[in-house]
Scaffold this motif. Sequence first.
Motif, short mmCIF file in Angstrom:
data_model
loop_
_atom_site.label_atom_id
_atom_site.label_comp_id
_atom_site.label_asym_id
_atom_site.label_seq_id
_atom_site.Cartn_x
_atom_site.Cartn_y
_atom_site.Cartn_z
N ALA A 1 -55.33 -41.30 45.50
CA ALA A 1 -56.39 -41.19 44.50
C ALA A 1 -57.27 -42.44 44.49
N GLU A 2 -56.65 -43.61 44.54
CA GLU A 2 -57.42 -44.85 44.53
C GLU A 2 -58.22 -45.02 45.82
N GLN A 3 -57.67 -44.62 46.94
CA GLN A 3 -58.40 -44.67 48.21
C GLN A 3 -59.65 -43.78 48.15
N CYS A 4 -59.49 -42.60 47.60
CA CYS A 4 -60.61 -41.67 47.47
C CYS A 4 -61.68 -42.25 46.57
N ARG A 5 -61.26 -42.80 45.43
CA ARG A 5 -62.22 -43.37 44.48
C ARG A 5 -62.99 -44.53 45.11
#
Length: 180
Positions: free
Chosen positions: A128-132
């Motif tokens: 999720a953090e990578q995508c954000r």
Amino acid sequence: MSAAEIFGGRGRRKSTRESSTSKASGPAPEAKRNLYHCNYCAKDISCVARIKCAVCPDFDLCLECFSVGVEIHPHKNNHDYRVVDNLSFPIYHPEWGADEELLLLEAVDMFGLGNWSSVSEHVGNKGAEQCRQHYRSTYIDHDAFPLPVPAPELAALNQLQLRAGVIRPSADGGPQLPQS
């Protein structure tokens, strides 16, 4: 005698684009490699276009074997099939393939900006953090907004390609393939 008569005919062509990493479940980039092998000659076809039988489950052929009409029980060369392209090459960031970029944009459209856990599930192999972080740095937080901006590593590669004549600048200053 026609090729269709020699090889027993071909099924209707169903040309679609599918990510070669669609079977990947792990987060490691190495997990994306060597996922597909030709069922006839056993050649690794993970990083190239391949032929996927629409009738036989989990049956793939390399282009060479498909072109000569190979058959392995239960597969017949007149089965319907799909041409599957590999879209794992990077376009904006070296760690994000074109297939992942498409999944990211599709997920943001489906789940909304900010629902990063659902976006991450849709992308499949990014957190999720990578995508954000990737979405914000590539698509929002820069001077060229609303256009995406490639990572510095890929921008440097584009400059080398411009100097070598592999690509030429477009009207807007971005890279473009030379016309033949």
